[in-house]
Design an enzyme around this catalytic site. Structure first.
Site, mmCIF file in Angstrom:
data_model
loop_
_atom_site.group_PDB
_atom_site.id
_atom_site.type_symbol
_atom_site.label_atom_id
_atom_site.label_comp_id
_atom_site.label_asym_id
_atom_site.label_seq_id
_atom_site.Cartn_x
_atom_site.Cartn_y
_atom_site.Cartn_z
ATOM 1 N N ALA A 155 -1.636 13.639 -6.976
ATOM 2 C CA ALA A 155 -0.885 12.447 -6.566
ATOM 3 C C ALA A 155 -1.115 11.394 -7.650
ATOM 4 O O ALA A 155 -2.003 10.545 -7.533
ATOM 5 C CB ALA A 155 -1.379 11.965 -5.211
ATOM 6 N N GLY A 186 -5.455 2.985 -6.371
ATOM 7 C CA GLY A 186 -5.572 4.424 -6.129
ATOM 8 C C GLY A 186 -4.715 4.833 -4.958
ATOM 9 O O GLY A 186 -3.832 4.094 -4.530
ATOM 10 N N ASN A 187 -4.918 6.008 -4.444
ATOM 11 C CA ASN A 187 -4.200 6.451 -3.244
ATOM 12 C C ASN A 187 -5.094 7.362 -2.410
ATOM 13 O O ASN A 187 -6.204 7.689 -2.814
ATOM 14 C CB ASN A 187 -2.871 7.124 -3.623
ATOM 15 C CG ASN A 187 -3.092 8.365 -4.460
ATOM 16 O OD1 ASN A 187 -3.704 9.336 -4.008
ATOM 17 N ND2 ASN A 187 -2.619 8.328 -5.708
ATOM 18 N N HIS A 188 -4.589 7.777 -1.249
ATOM 19 C CA HIS A 188 -5.424 8.493 -0.275
ATOM 20 C C HIS A 188 -5.508 10.000 -0.496
ATOM 21 O O HIS A 188 -6.014 10.718 0.354
ATOM 22 C CB HIS A 188 -4.905 8.247 1.146
ATOM 23 C CG HIS A 188 -5.162 6.849 1.625
ATOM 24 N ND1 HIS A 188 -6.423 6.333 1.731
ATOM 25 C CD2 HIS A 188 -4.303 5.870 2.006
ATOM 26 C CE1 HIS A 188 -6.346 5.094 2.175
ATOM 27 N NE2 HIS A 188 -5.071 4.782 2.338
#
Ligand code: CTP
Length: 403
Positions: free
Chosen positions: A280, A212-214
């Site tokens: 994102a 995943g990402n932030h």
């Protein structure tokens, strides 16, 4: 969520039997999340008590220019009250008050406030059928509408006199929805449908792990809210975030992976006027997803990744009437890279944020962006809250829509 949420509403009540229904109007406004203040004409107090209305509105009720405290008379400021209001509703509006409003005869606090108010004024007449038909009443209604005041017409039915005909005040629910739809139709994005993607995507490694990402999803959430506040129908397709909206004009479609987001975006794209892709999206996903939890064995573990589909680029290939907006998050050669993306993905606008700018990008509540439109015109903005950046995006959209 009602369009009336957070609005300051002034309700003027005049001396008609329908005044008993005004208590329900106050209740409906309060339920919709509005701040309500009530003005009664002195004679209206014979029909409904100030105590009922102050209890329901949670504000003192005003019916004269002064109020007596223990020793002093306190001036009620009709100018301040008129300026406080985002909208003014007079319901019921008697023939007498309508004629005073039309002629500017401000011999009571309600009409004086009416003359001071700069906000939209709505009025819901209530009177006997012959009074409603009388040429002087008709003339008042026409004059008030020529001032830009909004008539909520009386309906037909049994009247207090026992006669049956036109003159009954519209029902409280009908009055409130008349006002809501009037406000909505005046909004700049009314009639437009806007698709917004937001948040990260999670790409499964096995049943318990993911890449995943932030991304917090806040930027997309603010864009969806702002578009809905401006009257647009919003299709809000979001990866896993902490943000949820109960706005009645936002349809939320939760997704997890890039493929799910791709499928949902394509299912709706043909029916929208604008698509703003702020998500994102993961650029890569594991090529093979383990069906059971991967156990630790070796000292290293290699995952083979494959590209996800670029949702934005796929829309750029098929867009017809839609305005397409993308984001670019860059660390170097920011403008050049953003222009490349704008061209390659066939966008109408790209919103560039640089990770080199303090306060921009993922995580926080602020952002510092530069807009680049399809003619390569650049507009750089200072650091702002993400809510304010969303407003700037809407203003740019309106420029493009109205061009
Ligand atoms: N985007 C998308 N689908 C993807 C990847 C990105 O729709 N699979 C969209 C994002 O929502 C954003 C824009 O493309 O609006 C730019 O994303 P970004 O990650 O900055 O650029 P990429 O095209 O992925 O290129 P790179 O990561 O190499 O900079």
């Amino acid at each position: 969520m009602s369009i009336l949420r957070g609005k300051n509403i002034l309700l003027g009540i005049t001396a008609g039997i329908a005044a008993y229904k005004s208590a329900s109007i106050v209740r409906l406004f309060v339920k919709a999340g509005a701040n309500v203040k009530v003005i009664l004409t002195p004679a209206a107090k014979d029909f409904i008590t100030p105590l009922t209305l102050s209890t329901l509105s949670k504000n003192p009720v005003i019916s004269s220019f002064t109020q007596d405290t223990d020793d002093n008379a306190v001036w009620n400021n009709h100018v301040d009250l008129g300026l406080w209001a985002d909208l003014f509703l007079i319901a019921p509006a008697t023939a007498n008050t309508l004629s005073k409003m039309a002629s500017g005869r401000s011999d009571n606090f309600l009409v004086a406030t009416y003359l001071s108010a700069k906000c939209p004024v709505y009025f819901a007449p209530a009177m006997d059928l012959d009074m409603y038909k009388h040429p002087t009443t008709k003339a008042s209604l026409e004059t008030l509408q020529s001032f830009g005041n909004i008539l909520i017409p009386a309906t037909s039915g049994e009247l207090a006199s026992g006669l049956v005909g036109e003159g009954r005040m519209a029902e409280p629910e009908a009055i409130v929805s008349h006002i809501e739809s009037h406000i909505l139709k005046e909004l700049s994005l009314f009639g437009k449908t806007i698709l917004v993607t937001a948040g990260p995507t999670y790409e499964a490694i096995d049943p318990v792990r993911f890449i995943g990402n932030h991304s917090s999803g806040l930027m997309g959430f603010e864009i969806a809210n702002k578009a809905a506040q401006l009257g647009a129908e919003v299709i809000y397709i979001t990866g896993p975030t902490h943000y949820s909206s109960n706005h009645s004009r936002i349809t939320t479609i939760p997704v997890v992976s890039a493929q799910e987001m791709y499928t949902q975006v394509h299912a709706h794209f043909q029916s929208v006027d604008v698509a703003i892709l702020s998500a994102a999206v993961a650029d890569y996903k594991p090529k093979h997803v383990a069906t059971s939890k991967i156990k630790k064995a070796e000292t290293t573990l290699s995952l083979e990744l494959e590209k996800t589909k670029d949702i934005l680029a796929s829309l750029g290939k098929i867009k017809s009437h839609q305005i397409l907006v993308g984001f670019a998050l860059e660390t170097n050669d920011e403008v050049d890279n953003a222009i490349k993306k704008l061209k390659f993905k066939n966008l109408d606008l790209i919103v560039l944020n640089s990770l080199n700018d303090k306060g921009a990008g993922f995580g926080g509540t602020s952002n510092k962006v530069t807009f680049i439109d399809k003619n390569l015109a650049q507009t750089a903005f200072p650091l702002k809250s993400k809510a304010d950046v969303a407003t700037d995006i809407m203003n740019e959209l309106l420029k493009q829509i109205n061009a």
